[in-house]
Design an enzyme around this catalytic site. Sequence first.
Site, PDB file in Angstrom:
ATOM      1  N   ASP A 120      -2.760   2.229  -6.158  1.00  0.00           N
ATOM      2  CA  ASP A 120      -1.656   2.249  -5.194  1.00  0.00           C
ATOM      3  C   ASP A 120      -1.640   1.048  -4.257  1.00  0.00           C
ATOM      4  OD1 ASP A 120      -3.992   2.994  -3.887  1.00  0.00           O
ATOM      5  OD2 ASP A 120      -2.954   4.299  -2.478  1.00  0.00           O
ATOM      6  N   GLU A 121      -2.360  -0.013  -4.599  1.00  0.00           N
ATOM      7  CA  GLU A 121      -2.501  -1.116  -3.652  1.00  0.00           C
ATOM      8  C   GLU A 121      -2.613  -2.428  -4.415  1.00  0.00           C
ATOM      9  OE1 GLU A 121      -5.482  -2.284   0.080  1.00  0.00           O
ATOM     10  OE2 GLU A 121      -5.929  -0.578  -1.224  1.00  0.00           O
ATOM     11  N   ASP A 150       0.867  -1.179   0.000  1.00  0.00           N
ATOM     12  CA  ASP A 150       0.000   0.000   0.000  1.00  0.00           C
ATOM     13  C   ASP A 150       0.904   1.230   0.000  1.00  0.00           C
ATOM     14  OD1 ASP A 150      -2.090   1.728   0.114  1.00  0.00           O
ATOM     15  OD2 ASP A 150      -2.880   1.043   2.037  1.00  0.00           O
TER      16      ASP A 150
END
Length: 520
Positions: free
Chosen positions: A105-106, A11
């Site tokens: 983003d993860e 993350d």
Amino acid sequence: MRTAPTILHLDMDAFFAAAEQAAKPSLRGKPVVVGGLGPRGVVATASYEARRFGVHSAMPMAQARRLAPNAAYLVPRFSLYRAVSDQVMELLRGLSPLVEPLSLDEAFVDLEAGGSAHDAATAREAGERLRRDIRAVTGLTGSVGLAGSKMIAKIASEEAKPDGLVLIEPGTERDLLDPKSVRILPGVGPATGEHLRRAGMATVADLAAAGEDELVRLLGKAHGESLYRMALGYDDRPVVAERDAKSVSVEDTFDVDLHDRVRVRTEVERLAERCVRRLRAAGRSGRTVVLKVRRYDFSTLTRSETLRGPTDDPVVVREAAARLLESVDTTGGVRLLGVGVTGLADFTQEDLFAQAAAERAEAEQAEAERGAPAGAAAGADPAEAGPGGAGAPVGPEEVAGNAADAAAGGRVAGAAEGTGGAEEPSAVAGDGEARKWMAGQDVRHAEYGPGWVQGSGLGRVTVRFEEPGSSQPGRVRTFRAGDPDLEPSDPLPLVPGQSSWPASLPKSRSDEGGGGSASP
């Protein structure tokens, strides 16, 4: 459950805000808030400096401004975020072929499937190497969780924030979970959390102690059984490389409620066209068109229409959405509109490419057989008559640029602020009009080079000229909003000299923009 912590969850830390700080040296170490800047805008991401003031994601932007009045407030730049995300995902794919992206983003990674790790020591080594590579390639930081299951790996990455790594050995999951709030478990939102609290269950340990039968009694069979297993640390979901999308949709929230029926229809048509662009970009088609309307009193209505087969035709989707709108009462005012397509497929039905035109032709033929004029469209080219027939309002044309999935919006159309499908900042000028600039937007001046918009208004735009690699904040200059030497530009790579940076990023949208300032 695995016997080794070979499932990794990455993350990125305050991704949007961190990317803005990396791109703008003058904002490093200062509170930065990214999101919709209109009165009904929502925070997408807040930097850690802004979080100290209580600002967090999904907070109304007006509340964020009250909490942190001196923060820099910027619109999202999704072309930059997508480019950085592509770099990060490429690094993940170097670890394993099984990478499951959850957002820009993860992502989850199955290290064992790629041969990158087989025990705790090799998993930790892979995680630390990934963090170093992300910093070297993007200049940003990410937090890593390692565990024997996806649920525990995700919780571990939260524990690692910011810029850390936490490894949970299989068999020790209860040590991590027991003292945590029940809200840490997937599927436990505010309502379920409050229901459990009233039943005397505030922590995960309370859930485990209550037993499966009690949870089933409180929450029902499926949810109760699932929650009990999670409370014990059990999660056998695999990492899935390809997650099939169930729908494609876009929506806009408006700063001022819309009362004009013609304006509402125009916005629905515009949203339908945006939705189809996203549908085509994903190489998909869909069979069911869905309209979402949130009225002035926050009541939300949805209407849907199922077509004869899957389509990616903008005319078909636009006219279906317009028909759905006819069944909704909007006289009190509309604060949000959305258009979506579900029932996705990888093909289109050829005879559906102009379903609306076919239906119109059938109506004309029926009228002709009765010897009567064929309605308003008779004798007129349907394309010239517009999507709703002759005299119908036609939505404003939009220049290329797909909206991205996000929590906050960057578009201001008249009084509209997109929060369900945020778009790129833009600068637009009509004949004889000065451009309008968005705070945070990338620009380039013929003499001073690259910079970004710090604020605009009253026919002026203030630009700070600096680049990601600058060691010191750049100089600030103010220009006329219509200065011919100042043009929108693409984002620069966060780490100068990168050969992997996309050669051509999506151009900023040309749409109606709003002004604003990076700081109040």
